[in-house]
Design an enzyme around this catalytic site. Structure first.
Site, PDB file in Angstrom:
ATOM      1  N   TYR A 197       0.368  -1.072   0.316  1.00 19.91           N
ATOM      2  CA  TYR A 197       0.073   0.187   0.135  1.00 19.91           C
ATOM      3  C   TYR A 197       0.861   1.133  -0.096  1.00 19.91           C
ATOM      4  CZ  TYR A 197      -3.094   3.129   1.752  1.00 19.91           C
ATOM      5  OH  TYR A 197      -3.906   4.182   1.771  1.00 19.91           O
ATOM      6  N   ALA A 220       3.642   1.885  -1.078  1.00 21.90           N
ATOM      7  CA  ALA A 220       4.542   1.973  -2.166  1.00 21.90           C
ATOM      8  C   ALA A 220       3.770   2.442  -3.581  1.00 21.90           C
ATOM      9  CB  ALA A 220       5.466   0.448  -2.056  1.00 21.90           C
ATOM     10  N   SER A 221       2.531   2.018  -3.177  1.00 24.22           N
ATOM     11  CA  SER A 221       1.706   2.542  -4.478  1.00 24.22           C
ATOM     12  C   SER A 221       1.225   4.309  -4.078  1.00 24.22           C
ATOM     13  CB  SER A 221       0.299   1.782  -4.547  1.00 24.22           C
ATOM     14  OG  SER A 221      -0.361   1.811  -3.321  1.00 24.22           O
ATOM     15  N   LYS A 222       1.130   4.514  -3.019  1.00 25.94           N
ATOM     16  CA  LYS A 222       0.979   5.665  -2.503  1.00 25.94           C
ATOM     17  C   LYS A 222       2.261   6.311  -2.821  1.00 25.94           C
ATOM     18  CE  LYS A 222      -3.275   5.106  -1.839  1.00 25.94           C
ATOM     19  NZ  LYS A 222      -4.858   5.701  -2.552  1.00 25.94           N
TER      20      LYS A 222
END
Lengths: 251, 72
Positions: A156, A158-160
């Site tokens: 999560y 890393a995606s943000k």
């Protein structure tokens, strides 16, 4: 009297609009005079939120954004029906909590694809000629997780962080087209996703809140900042991630 | 899946040696049994058995048997 948040005549696309921050943003922008175009995979949620809006002329489209390849045809369909966009808010995302040992490539791809891949693809499609009006403003929902490490949220976070990094680059690339891009980075907000988190892991979230010294945020707190970033009042802000975190990052 | 197989799954998820757990093992006796181990159990129950485990249910678990009974 001039209202700096007057969105009369503006058309704003919102993803993840059936729930939480996306829903609150739709309600607020409607009150501020905008026409909103809502995307979500939850058709009942879309119908419900549309029925709650004060004015008419809004649109909704059911689409599962994990189907990244289906985004271009969907955007073309939306533009042909609704016309060019003045703003785009990306609220869709999954809040994945897993130990590293259980983040398989399949899980990682799922999180990165929905939270980050769909964001970039939507921007790629929306910023094509004739799809937007001059002054287009784009806002993505990032997270304080992109800046502060926490166990169990690797995928999560890393995606943000990917969203924040991409926004800095796209802001420069799209500035000549008079397009601005920013993210907001909420801390803990009182949404259904937060309620789910409490059910799963009682205690841990209280520890997070002890750093967030203004307490638990409400969806309107984030929606208000999104509205500001969409408006001309923020015309000198681009490529930034704005914390909406009750002081979390300063603690 | 047999109870023994479920116990092997839990051992593997907790990165413990095979046969280090049995049905009577108290969860609090497992080395490192804390918030990340509980998150591991939540994901394991969801991935392998399609069952959603809440914080309250985990709090009520005393032994490995409680976990494998929940797995069904």
């Amino acid at each position: 009297m001039v209202n700096p948040l007057d969105f009369t005549g503006k058309q704003i696309l919102i993803t993840g609009a059936a729930i939480g921050i996306g829903k609150e943003t739709a309600v607020l922008l409607d009150k501020l005079g905008a026409k909103v175009i809502l995307i979500d995979k939850n058709e009942n949620g879309l119908k419900e939120i549309t029925s709650c809006l004060e004015s008419n002329g809004h649109h909704w489209f059911r689409h599962d954004l994990s189907d990244v390849d289906g985004i271009l045809p969907k955007i073309k369909e939306i533009i042909s029906i609704c016309g060019a966009l003045d703003g785009f808010v990306h609220c869709v995302g999954i809040r994945c909590r897993r130990p590293l040992s259980m983040i398989t490539p399949v899980v990682l791809n799922e999180v990165i694809s929905l939270n980050f891949g769909s964001f970039v693809e939507l921007i790629r499609c929306i910023t094509k000629k004739d799809h937007f009006n001059k002054g287009l403003s784009i806002v993505g929902i990032s997270s304080v997780s992109s800046q502060i490490g926490s166990a169990g949220v690797t995928a999560y976070a890393a995606s943000k962080a990917a969203m924040d990094g991409a926004v800095r680059c796209m802001a420069k690339e799209l500035a000549p087209k008079s397009i601005r891009l920013n993210t907001v980075a909420p801390g803990q907000i009182n949404t259904p996703a937060y309620a789910d988190l409490l059910k799963i892991n009682e205690g841990t979230e209280d520890a997070t809140l002890s750093r967030q010294y203004l307490g638990l945020g409400e969806p309107i707190d984030v929606a208000s900042v999104i509205a500001f970033l969409l408006s001309d009042s923020s015309r000198f802000i681009t490529g930034s991630s704005i914390p909406v975190d009750g002081g979390f990052l300063s603690s | 899946m047999t109870n023994e197989e479920k116990i092997r799954l839990i051992e593997d998820a907790f990165e413990l040696k095979e046969n280090s757990l049995n049905q009577e093992t108290p969860l609090d006796d497992i080395p490192g049994y804390g918030s990340m181990a509980k998150l591991t159990l939540i994901v394991l129950c969801d991935d392998e058995f399609g069952k959603k485990l809440t914080g309250e249910q985990i709090k009520a678990f005393k032994t490995i048997k409680d976990v494998i009974d929940f797995m069904g």
